[in-house]
Design an enzyme around this catalytic site. Sequence first.
Site, PDB file in Angstrom:
ATOM      1  N   ASP A  13       0.821  -1.207   0.000  1.00  9.90           N
ATOM      2  CA  ASP A  13       0.000   0.000   0.000  1.00  9.90           C
ATOM      3  C   ASP A  13       0.860   1.265   0.000  1.00  9.90           C
ATOM      4  O   ASP A  13       2.064   1.227   0.238  1.00  9.90           O
ATOM      5  CB  ASP A  13      -0.907   0.020   1.231  1.00  9.90           C
ATOM      6  CG  ASP A  13      -2.038  -0.979   1.146  1.00  9.90           C
ATOM      7  OD1 ASP A  13      -2.359  -1.419   0.029  1.00  9.90           O
ATOM      8  OD2 ASP A  13      -2.599  -1.319   2.206  1.00  9.90           O
ATOM      9  N   TYR A  32       6.940 -10.062   6.891  1.00 12.19           N
ATOM     10  CA  TYR A  32       6.860  -8.620   7.109  1.00 12.19           C
ATOM     11  C   TYR A  32       7.460  -8.269   8.466  1.00 12.19           C
ATOM     12  O   TYR A  32       7.473  -9.082   9.395  1.00 12.19           O
ATOM     13  CB  TYR A  32       5.409  -8.144   7.104  1.00 12.19           C
ATOM     14  CG  TYR A  32       4.752  -8.068   5.744  1.00 12.19           C
ATOM     15  CD1 TYR A  32       4.764  -6.881   5.014  1.00 12.19           C
ATOM     16  CD2 TYR A  32       4.105  -9.172   5.205  1.00 12.19           C
ATOM     17  CE1 TYR A  32       4.146  -6.802   3.772  1.00 12.19           C
ATOM     18  CE2 TYR A  32       3.493  -9.104   3.963  1.00 12.19           C
ATOM     19  CZ  TYR A  32       3.515  -7.911   3.254  1.00 12.19           C
ATOM     20  OH  TYR A  32       2.908  -7.851   2.025  1.00 12.19           O
TER      21      TYR A  32
END
Length: 261
Positions: A52, A110
């Site tokens: 994003d 992540y």
Amino acid sequence: MARYQLTLVYDGTDFFGSQRQAIRRTVQGELERALCNLGWTGRSVLMSGRTDTGVHATGQVAAFDLDWSHSDAELVRGLNALLPFDMAVHEARMAHPAFHPRFDAIARRYRYTLFCQPLRDPIRERFAWRVWPLIRTELLSETAALLLGMHDFSAFGSPTTPRGSTVRTVMKAEWSQPREAEDEWHFEVQADAFLYRMVRKLVFVQVAAAQGKVSAGRIATSLAKTVSAAAQTEKIPAGLAPAHGLTLVEVAYAMNESIGH
């Protein structure tokens, strides 16, 4: 003509995400622009997944077909000479002709970074979420342990495809503190795949638990396959951790997926 696999690193602050858009600046758009200067004639670079707006990466993977008669190292140098200052190629290698960075991935990892301070810190906040009031480390560890294994994470994100499954398997979920920064925490999470905005939601809810705003039991309930009618009324906190604290660290593949020269 051969298929190449790249490892990309970028500061996501000034990108409108990784996926190409018509008029906005994106990671894919900048990479394709650089490739065109090296003779690339493809329609679209393949990416391991979307990040994003504001999300960073040290291990984003891209693939494309290119007629390149030089070494992998020269491809890295050539692309980096053409790419903007906030993104770079760290590795390039020839891959299997059918390699797809998204569909061939077996896991993704992540890292989310946050720190606890009452006052704003513009420099640190470029890559970390400033949290206040203080959080309790033992509660972070307790909630992270609940995430391990296969669960329905529908309370923490949405499918990346229409009517897609919300079941994911988390292999790693742990919080740590660097020795040099006692007010800082890192959350490492690895799964076979992630729902849309799943990591940011997981971080937000865990921080809420560590601040006493929601119980670990309520988080566990949200992961249960079947819950009672009473439990269904217990909602986890709404919200997302900010994008700027999140980094895509690694996309993992089976050992035989990629080949070198």
